[in-house]
Write a protein that holds these residues in place. Sequence first.
Motif, PDB file in Angstrom:
ATOM      1  N   UNK A 118      -1.991  39.612 -47.685  1.00 20.01           N
ATOM      2  CA  UNK A 118      -1.624  38.345 -48.317  1.00 20.01           C
ATOM      3  C   UNK A 118      -0.655  37.646 -47.378  1.00 20.01           C
ATOM      4  N   UNK A 119      -0.986  36.407 -47.009  1.00 21.04           N
ATOM      5  CA  UNK A 119      -0.094  35.601 -46.169  1.00 21.04           C
ATOM      6  C   UNK A 119       0.380  34.400 -46.973  1.00 21.04           C
ATOM      7  N   UNK A 120       1.582  33.929 -46.643  1.00 22.51           N
ATOM      8  CA  UNK A 120       2.122  32.741 -47.291  1.00 22.51           C
ATOM      9  C   UNK A 120       1.601  31.483 -46.628  1.00 22.51           C
ATOM     10  N   UNK A 121       2.046  30.326 -47.107  1.00 26.55           N
ATOM     11  CA  UNK A 121       1.590  29.035 -46.582  1.00 26.55           C
ATOM     12  C   UNK A 121       1.903  28.880 -45.100  1.00 26.55           C
ATOM     13  N   UNK A 122       2.967  29.532 -44.611  1.00 24.22           N
ATOM     14  CA  UNK A 122       3.337  29.430 -43.200  1.00 24.22           C
ATOM     15  C   UNK A 122       2.589  30.418 -42.319  1.00 24.22           C
ATOM     16  N   UNK A 123       1.673  31.209 -42.899  1.00 21.20           N
ATOM     17  CA  UNK A 123       0.885  32.161 -42.135  1.00 21.20           C
ATOM     18  C   UNK A 123       1.542  33.518 -41.950  1.00 21.20           C
ATOM     19  N   UNK A 124       2.701  33.724 -42.541  1.00 20.74           N
ATOM     20  CA  UNK A 124       3.412  34.995 -42.426  1.00 20.74           C
ATOM     21  C   UNK A 124       2.861  36.008 -43.419  1.00 20.74           C
ATOM     22  N   UNK A 125       2.634  37.233 -42.946  1.00 21.46           N
ATOM     23  CA  UNK A 125       2.193  38.306 -43.822  1.00 21.46           C
ATOM     24  C   UNK A 125       3.302  38.609 -44.821  1.00 21.46           C
ATOM     25  N   UNK A 126       3.009  38.530 -46.128  1.00 18.74           N
ATOM     26  CA  UNK A 126       4.039  38.735 -47.150  1.00 18.74           C
ATOM     27  C   UNK A 126       3.803  39.974 -48.008  1.00 18.74           C
ATOM     28  N   UNK A 127       2.573  40.504 -48.058  1.00 26.46           N
ATOM     29  CA  UNK A 127       2.288  41.699 -48.856  1.00 26.46           C
ATOM     30  C   UNK A 127       0.957  42.287 -48.411  1.00 26.46           C
ATOM     31  N   UNK A 128       0.799  43.588 -48.670  1.00 32.39           N
ATOM     32  CA  UNK A 128      -0.466  44.253 -48.342  1.00 32.39           C
ATOM     33  C   UNK A 128      -0.876  45.169 -49.484  1.00 32.39           C
ATOM     34  N   UNK A 129      -2.154  45.440 -49.524  1.00 31.44           N
ATOM     35  CA  UNK A 129      -2.719  46.392 -50.462  1.00 31.44           C
ATOM     36  C   UNK A 129      -3.897  47.044 -49.765  1.00 31.44           C
ATOM     37  N   UNK A 130      -4.714  47.743 -50.522  1.00 27.88           N
ATOM     38  CA  UNK A 130      -5.899  48.349 -49.918  1.00 27.88           C
ATOM     39  C   UNK A 130      -7.014  48.465 -50.944  1.00 27.88           C
ATOM     40  N   UNK A 131      -8.240  48.542 -50.407  1.00 30.41           N
ATOM     41  CA  UNK A 131      -9.402  48.710 -51.279  1.00 30.41           C
ATOM     42  C   UNK A 131      -9.399  50.110 -51.869  1.00 30.41           C
ATOM     43  N   UNK A 132      -9.796  50.193 -53.143  1.00 36.79           N
ATOM     44  CA  UNK A 132      -9.991  51.492 -53.782  1.00 36.79           C
ATOM     45  C   UNK A 132     -11.425  51.937 -53.497  1.00 36.79           C
ATOM     46  N   UNK A 133     -11.833  53.078 -54.021  1.00 36.95           N
ATOM     47  CA  UNK A 133     -13.176  53.602 -53.773  1.00 36.95           C
ATOM     48  C   UNK A 133     -14.234  52.633 -54.299  1.00 36.95           C
ATOM     49  N   UNK A 134     -15.313  52.481 -53.532  1.00 36.25           N
ATOM     50  CA  UNK A 134     -16.412  51.606 -53.924  1.00 36.25           C
ATOM     51  C   UNK A 134     -17.377  52.299 -54.875  1.00 36.25           C
ATOM     52  N   UNK A 135     -17.904  51.515 -55.840  1.00 32.17           N
ATOM     53  CA  UNK A 135     -18.911  52.010 -56.792  1.00 32.17           C
ATOM     54  C   UNK A 135     -20.105  51.060 -56.751  1.00 32.17           C
TER      55      UNK A 135
END
Length: 186
Positions: A118-135
Amino acid sequence: MTVPPEQLPSIPPPPEPPASGSEGPVPAPDAPAAGSRWDRLSRTAVLAVGVVLGVAVTGGCWLIVSLAGGDASSAEKTFGTSGTLTLADSSLSFLAEGEDCTGLDGYSDIHRGAQVNVTGADGTLVATGELEAGKKTALGCEFPFSIEGIPQGSKFYTVEVSHRGGLTQTEGELRSGGLAFTIGND
């Protein structure tokens, strides 16, 4: 005229000299008690001790609140979101619905643990997550994700899975969750 000795006024004996090694005169038994240690300090010294004690107590309270996680304001300044990435890939058609799945060939970057940024309006990375297992679903291979700790207040946010391009959302849209990405060749 001679005065008999029993009529002479009584004179107390002189005080005994202090024992060697003692400091200063020994007060008489009926003398007033000397002042406390605080009485012997100057006003400036007493004030300085008071300030030091006040700072120590304030600092101690701050430390206790900080270690106990009492800074509730930081939790109010962030939020979370959730969504899914659906990989519509005909090469996964051999799987039955509900089976575990992952991206193949040109989609091998789409798998459990792939980063969601997730990046903010200024293009700075502000948060991360990850994909869970695919079904496997009727639409393809579906990967849920959630992201916490997104700082509030940006004009808009861009959410991107792996290097697959981003989805731009307002804060309100992100807060409501339900983001839906679809990539693939179907």
